[in-house]
Scaffold this motif. Structure first.
Motif, PDB file in Angstrom:
ATOM      1  N   HIS A 348       4.094  87.777  25.975  1.00  0.00           N
ATOM      2  CA  HIS A 348       3.101  88.752  25.537  1.00  0.00           C
ATOM      3  C   HIS A 348       2.204  89.170  26.692  1.00  0.00           C
ATOM      4  O   HIS A 348       1.792  88.351  27.513  1.00  0.00           O
ATOM      5  N   ASP A 508       8.157  90.727  19.678  1.00  0.00           N
ATOM      6  CA  ASP A 508       6.881  90.410  20.340  1.00  0.00           C
ATOM      7  C   ASP A 508       5.816  91.430  19.959  1.00  0.00           C
ATOM      8  O   ASP A 508       4.629  91.111  19.891  1.00  0.00           O
ATOM      9  N   ARG A 538       1.576  87.495  17.516  1.00  0.00           N
ATOM     10  CA  ARG A 538       2.292  88.707  17.877  1.00  0.00           C
ATOM     11  C   ARG A 538       1.302  89.836  18.119  1.00  0.00           C
ATOM     12  O   ARG A 538       0.260  89.915  17.474  1.00  0.00           O
TER      13      ARG A 538
END
Length: 593
Positions: A348, A508, A538
């Motif tokens: 991320h 993601d 997420r």
């Protein structure tokens, strides 16, 4: 294969340059010609052509043998053997040629289908889907017809004509010169008519594609048509397109009605002249009766191929028009032609819009110098009136379109630096209309997954999406067919299947376009809990039409007229953003009532 700006402009305006035969042959070569089979087909075709040339000579000698009161059984056996050889050679040649034609067109269709799937979204914005389908099916079928029914026949006919003319010169050069006078007459008829056939063909293909597009749209939205009492309107529209196609068909028929009789007339006049002049030559003793019969049979060997040349030329013009339409697809710039091959990084990072400007059409700006950040592992909501650019932002994140200006950055790198496939694998998208593909519920949940998926994984995704209950209550469970565009399921059921698909994808970045809009209050409550679990760890971006669904978002971005006019939490925007405060007041008051 790339295409320049000028070609794209020509595509948009519908102006095309006439495809050359060289491009067409290059298309065939790129399809991977089965050379051995083709060579065998040509060889057999030539055997048939040579056999056809020998038959008239033997027939002439056979007739002359009658005048000497002798009957040669060996000559009869030779004729029978030649007829059999010609039939077998022609049959095998046709079958091999059909194999070559079907295989090559199959490869061209596969190449086209691969290309169509790689075309960018703007291409489909400008072209109706049925028109593209027509290019892949109808236009390629014209190529198959040319290869299977005309191409090699043209080559063997050409050999037949050359061989027959040579033998005719041997038999009687004076009568042969009379025959050759007809050649420039025939070409004088063919050339101008062929140009008209090309123009009519390319217009007819365009009209056929338009009719297919209209039929596809009306049939797919038949419930709207009936609910709106629009049957007569669509009937009139369909009749108009069909009448236009009919008129093009009649124009083509007029050309053929002129072409075929003219060619036949030239051949018949030639035959009458040859028979009359040949009779004079026989009576003078310069030619035997058998030689005259051989001459006439050879003349037929020329007449039939020559009439086929007209058909071949007409078909070639149609194929040139079809190939031109295929060329516009094959040379259109593919999606991801920037050749970025670096995979998107795992994990991320913040996603940032930096002065992003975008317009679908020049002069109609949708986003204007938009700058904001989407924090990693947080929930960001996009709110604003219709037409403010919320859905466009989703399209830019998915790289359906490229910004006209500015950039979208993932961490510290532009998303354009990553391969398109790897970038989109990071994204899960659930839209309002929840599109489904024809097939079973299971097929739709695992849609897009290349690696094997177990039944347990499918069931777990359905459970988290609160779809397991209604799926297992169906007679066929996960194997239940959803119908075209998911019509067999309710709106809420389609939405939950789409959410299960996103859950199984394990993205993601999660894009939610009011994902609970189609659910009843009970289902919405359950799915909101499922989405809450899915959002954990997420990066989530939500398009919100109801502010009540995003009051808990970590960040709310307010868009108005393609510009960011505010950002913050719900409470912060209530205090600092008058428009947001007004929307909230109206919606929450309506909800209380």
């Amino acid at each position: 294969m790339g295409i320049g700006t000028e070609q794209n402009a020509a595509e948009e305006k519908g102006k095309v340059t006439r495809t050359t035969v060289r491009y067409f042959t290059g298309l065939l070569q790129a399809a991977g010609m089965p050379r051995l089979v083709l060579a065998a087909a040509i060889l057999l075709s030539l055997v048939g052509a040579v056999t056809g040339l020998v038959v008239p000579l033997i027939t002439g000698r056979f007739i002359d043998s009658f005048s000497t009161d002798s009957f040669d059984l060996r000559m009869v056996a030779s004729l029978a053997a030649l007829f059999l050889l010609e039939a077998v050679a022609s049959g095998l040649s046709y079958y091999m040629l059909a194999y070559v034609g079907n295989q090559m067109v199959n490869k061209i269709r596969k190449r086209l289908w691969t290309k169509v799937l790689s075309l960018p979204v703007p291409f489909f914005d400008r072209h109706r889907s049925a028109e593209t389908m027509s290019r892949v099916t109808n236009d390629t079928n014209e190529i198959k017809t040319l290869i299977t029914d005309h191409l090699i026949a043209f080559c063997s006919n050409l050999l037949t004509v050359i061989g027959a003319v040579a033998i005719l010169f041997y038999l009687d050069w004076q009568m042969t010169l009379i025959i050759l006078v007809a050649v420039p007459v025939g070409f004088g008829i063919l050339m101008p008519i062929g140009g008209k056939m090309y123009k009519i063909s390319i217009s007819m293909y365009g009209q056929l594609a338009q009719l297919s597009a209209m039929l596809t749209q009306v049939i797919s939205e038949i419930r709207l048509v009936k609910a709106s009492n629009a049957e007569r309107k669509e009937e009139k529209s369909g009749f108009g397109d069909m009448d236009s196609l009919y008129r093009f068909g009649m124009k083509e028929a007029k050309i053929n009605a002129v072409l075929v009789p003219l060619m036949s007339m030239v051949m018949v006049v030639l035959l009458v002249v040859i028979i009359g002049y040949g009779g004079v030559r026989v009576s003078s003793g310069a030619l035997s009766a058998g030689e005259l019969v051989s001459f006439i049979l050879l003349l037929f060997q020329i007449m039939f191929p020559f009439s086929q040349f007209a058909t071949f030329y007409s078909q070639l013009q149609k194929v040139m028009a079809a190939t031109e339409r295929l060329r516009l697809i094959l040379e259109y710039r593919s999606e991801g032609d920037d050749r970025a091959v670096r995979p998107a990084p795992e994990g991320h990072r913040d996603l940032r819009f930096e002065d992003v400007t975008f317009a679908y059409h020049e002069g109609e700006t949708i986003l204007s110098e938009v700058t904001f950040s989407i924090p990693a592992k947080k929930v960001t909501a996009l709110v604003g009136p219709s037409g403010s650019g919320k859905t466009t932002i989703f399209s830019l994140i998915e790289r359906f379109y490229a910004p006209s200006g500015g950039d979208i950055v993932f961490g510290s790198e532009s998303i354009r630096d990553y391969s398109l496939d790897s970038w989109r694998r990071k994204i899960g998208y659930v839209s309002q209309d929840s599109p489904l593909m024809t097939g079973s519920i299971r097929d739709n949940i695992v849609y897009g997954r290349e690696e094997p998926v177990t039944d347990e994984e499918v069931a777990e995704a359905a459970r988290l999406a609160y779809a397991q209950g209604f799926i297992e209550s169906l007679p066929r469970g996960y194997e239940t067919e959803v119908g075209e565009r998911g019509i067999q399921l309710s709106g809420g059921q389609r939405q939950r299947v789409a959410i299960a698909r996103a859950l199984l994808r394990q993205p993601d970045i999660l894009l939610l376009d009011e994902a609970t809009a189609s659910l009843d209050s009970d289902s919405e409550h359950e799915v909101q809990k499922a989405l809450g679990n899915l959002m954990i760890e997420r990066t989530t971006v939500v398009i919100a039409h109801r502010l009540s669904t995003v009051v808990a978002a970590d960040q709310i971005i307010v868009l108005e007229h393609g510009r960011v006019t505010g950002s913050g939490t719900h409470e912060e925007l209530l205090d600092s953003h008058p428009s947001y405060a007004e929307w909230a007041k109206k919606q929450f008051q309506t909800g209380e009532q």
